[in-house]
Design an enzyme around this catalytic site. Structure first.
Site, short mmCIF file in Angstrom:
data_model
loop_
_atom_site.label_atom_id
_atom_site.label_comp_id
_atom_site.label_asym_id
_atom_site.label_seq_id
_atom_site.Cartn_x
_atom_site.Cartn_y
_atom_site.Cartn_z
CE LYS A 59 -4.13 -2.05 0.81
NZ LYS A 59 -5.42 -1.78 0.20
CB SER A 84 -9.52 -2.17 7.85
OG SER A 84 -10.88 -2.12 7.49
#
Length: 203
Positions: A59, A84
């Site tokens: 990410k 999350s």
């Protein structure tokens, strides 16, 4: 700034540009092979170890590219997203490295380790109920205050950044025939599909 997604679909040139843009910030993670796995599956398997990427996941590639692109476009201000955990931590670090603050909407039942990671990298956590609607509403509230949205996956700069992992893998293993990726929101597989299509690999 209201929540909008970048709808332009990136191409292989965008992935190359993303890699040049973020290469000094990311780790070029190792590619490892396992003879036992090869024997079990009857083929050669190469694993791109993005668990060793900064913040612990791929990410960071997309987040770094997206934040850097804001700077190139002359867009000032702090950023916000919902997550999350992994994208939130990645955006927090990417923003901090560019002198920005990151605000991350997280479900109240998120992993304590992931909450701590977002905070450790400099992000400000805003809790919401563990529903998609609650995430969207809390993020929209933050954006109404002038923050800039960086969507976890529906964003061309995020997709191009994630695609740099596949680009590195292809450069190290040019004989690659099939690429397999996990799917969550779809940013990684989208970027990987764009990269692999350019050199004829199945995904």
């Amino acid at each position: 700034m209201t929540l909008e997604t970048a709808l332009d679909i990136p191409d292989i040139a965008d992935i190359h540009l993303a890699h040049a843009r973020i290469r000094e910030r990311i780790r070029s993670t190792p590619v490892l092979a396992d003879p036992d796995l090869d024997e079990t599956l009857g083929c050669q398997v190469f694993c791109k170890c993005e668990n060793l990427q900064r913040t612990g996941a791929f990410k960071f590639r997309g987040a770094s590219n997206a934040v850097a692109r804001l700077g190139e476009a002359g867009v000032d201000g702090d950023v916000a997203t919902h997550s999350s955990g992994n994208h939130g931590a990645a955006l927090a670090l990417a923003a901090r490295l560019e002198g920005r603050n990151a605000h991350v909407v997280m479900p109240s039942d998120s992993s304590p380790l992931k909450i701590e990671a977002v905070r450790r990298y400099g992000g400000q956590v805003h809790f919401c109920e563990p529903t998609h609607q609650s995430r969207a509403e809390e993020l929209e509230r933050l954006l109404e205050g002038g923050l800039i949205a960086v969507h976890p996956y529906d964003n061309a700069d995020i997709i191009a950044g994630q695609g740099t992992a596949a680009l590195e893998l292809e450069q190290e293993v040019p004989t690659l025939e099939v690429l397999m990726t996990p799917i969550g929101g779809g940013g990684l597989i989208s970027g990987s599909a764009i990269a692999t299509r350019a050199w004829g690999v199945s995904i």
